[in-house]
Motif scaffolding. Structure first.
Motif, mmCIF file in Angstrom:
data_model
loop_
_atom_site.group_PDB
_atom_site.id
_atom_site.type_symbol
_atom_site.label_atom_id
_atom_site.label_comp_id
_atom_site.label_asym_id
_atom_site.label_seq_id
_atom_site.Cartn_x
_atom_site.Cartn_y
_atom_site.Cartn_z
ATOM 1 N N ASP A 16 -40.131 -36.990 -5.164
ATOM 2 C CA ASP A 16 -40.616 -38.329 -4.811
ATOM 3 C C ASP A 16 -39.718 -39.368 -5.488
ATOM 4 O O ASP A 16 -39.539 -39.341 -6.705
ATOM 5 C CB ASP A 16 -42.058 -38.485 -5.273
ATOM 6 N N SER A 18 -40.142 -42.395 -6.324
ATOM 7 C CA SER A 18 -40.816 -43.144 -7.390
ATOM 8 C C SER A 18 -40.895 -42.325 -8.665
ATOM 9 O O SER A 18 -40.667 -42.840 -9.765
ATOM 10 C CB SER A 18 -42.222 -43.549 -6.953
ATOM 11 N N ARG A 48 -34.196 -39.318 0.383
ATOM 12 C CA ARG A 48 -35.611 -39.641 0.613
ATOM 13 C C ARG A 48 -35.864 -41.123 0.403
ATOM 14 O O ARG A 48 -36.661 -41.725 1.117
ATOM 15 C CB ARG A 48 -36.501 -38.824 -0.317
ATOM 16 N N CYS A 49 -35.228 -41.715 -0.553
ATOM 17 C CA CYS A 49 -35.376 -43.153 -0.809
ATOM 18 C C CYS A 49 -34.551 -43.963 0.183
ATOM 19 O O CYS A 49 -35.024 -44.953 0.742
ATOM 20 C CB CYS A 49 -34.954 -43.466 -2.238
ATOM 21 N N SER A 50 -33.317 -43.544 0.435
ATOM 22 C CA SER A 50 -32.422 -44.340 1.275
ATOM 23 C C SER A 50 -32.909 -44.435 2.717
ATOM 24 O O SER A 50 -32.753 -45.477 3.349
ATOM 25 C CB SER A 50 -30.997 -43.799 1.219
ATOM 26 N N LEU A 51 -33.511 -43.394 3.259
ATOM 27 C CA LEU A 51 -33.997 -43.465 4.631
ATOM 28 C C LEU A 51 -35.149 -44.450 4.770
ATOM 29 O O LEU A 51 -35.321 -45.069 5.813
ATOM 30 C CB LEU A 51 -34.414 -42.082 5.134
ATOM 31 N N SER A 52 -35.934 -44.609 3.731
ATOM 32 C CA SER A 52 -37.047 -45.565 3.762
ATOM 33 C C SER A 52 -36.584 -47.000 3.521
ATOM 34 O O SER A 52 -37.315 -47.943 3.818
ATOM 35 C CB SER A 52 -38.086 -45.196 2.708
ATOM 36 N N HIS A 53 -35.395 -47.160 2.964
ATOM 37 C CA HIS A 53 -34.913 -48.491 2.602
ATOM 38 C C HIS A 53 -33.522 -48.772 3.169
ATOM 39 O O HIS A 53 -32.746 -49.512 2.564
ATOM 40 C CB HIS A 53 -34.882 -48.631 1.072
ATOM 41 N N ARG A 55 -32.397 -50.648 5.522
ATOM 42 C CA ARG A 55 -32.060 -52.056 5.762
ATOM 43 C C ARG A 55 -31.732 -52.795 4.476
ATOM 44 O O ARG A 55 -31.170 -53.875 4.513
ATOM 45 C CB ARG A 55 -33.190 -52.757 6.493
ATOM 46 N N GLU A 56 -32.096 -52.229 3.352
ATOM 47 C CA GLU A 56 -31.741 -52.838 2.077
ATOM 48 C C GLU A 56 -30.365 -52.371 1.603
ATOM 49 O O GLU A 56 -29.773 -52.975 0.725
ATOM 50 C CB GLU A 56 -32.802 -52.493 1.033
ATOM 51 N N SER A 103 -40.496 -32.531 8.179
ATOM 52 C CA SER A 103 -41.331 -33.648 8.598
ATOM 53 C C SER A 103 -42.763 -33.171 8.759
ATOM 54 O O SER A 103 -43.017 -32.022 9.092
ATOM 55 C CB SER A 103 -40.821 -34.196 9.933
#
Length: 115
Positions: A16, A18, A48-53, A55-56, A103
């Motif tokens: 995770d 976080s 895992r973090c980069s796919l959720s963010h 656009r950042e 998934s």
């Protein structure tokens, strides 16, 4: 610990973003930064973090869907989702694909109908 192609990977809870402290604080510690420029964003567990963010990390664009609203989804019960071919070159079905996919769910469409 899951193993894929001889490589051990962390389980979902252990990887995770976080819990691992990715992109926490201002500025985040160098070892916990995820940047597009150095390709680390593609490595597990950073992905895992980069796919959720995404656009950042990189510029992206909204794609206009047209003047009308969203279309209605209709179901096609003539074929099971497991039998739908995913890749003509490899002759794989969606059932074989979903076994390899990390998934919790997947929505399958064929000819603009939800299967």
């Amino acid at each position: 610990m899951p193993t894929f192609d001889g490589t051990d990977y962390l389980e979902a809870k252990s990887s995770d973003p976080s819990a691992l402290g990715f992109m926490q604080g201002t500025p985040p510690p160098v070892a916990k930064r995820i940047r597009f420029e150095d390709d680390q964003f593609l490595n597990f567990p950073q992905i895992r973090c980069s796919l959720s963010h995404m656009r950042e990390l990189v510029p992206t664009a909204n794609v206009w869907r047209g003047a009308g609203g969203p279309g209605e989804l209709s179901a096609d019960n003539s074929m099971t989702a497991a039998a739908i071919p995913v890749s003509a070159s490899r002759n794989k079905t969606s059932a074989a694909f979903s076994r390899r996919m990390a998934s919790a769910a997947c929505l399958v469409f064929r000819a603009k109908k939800m299967v």
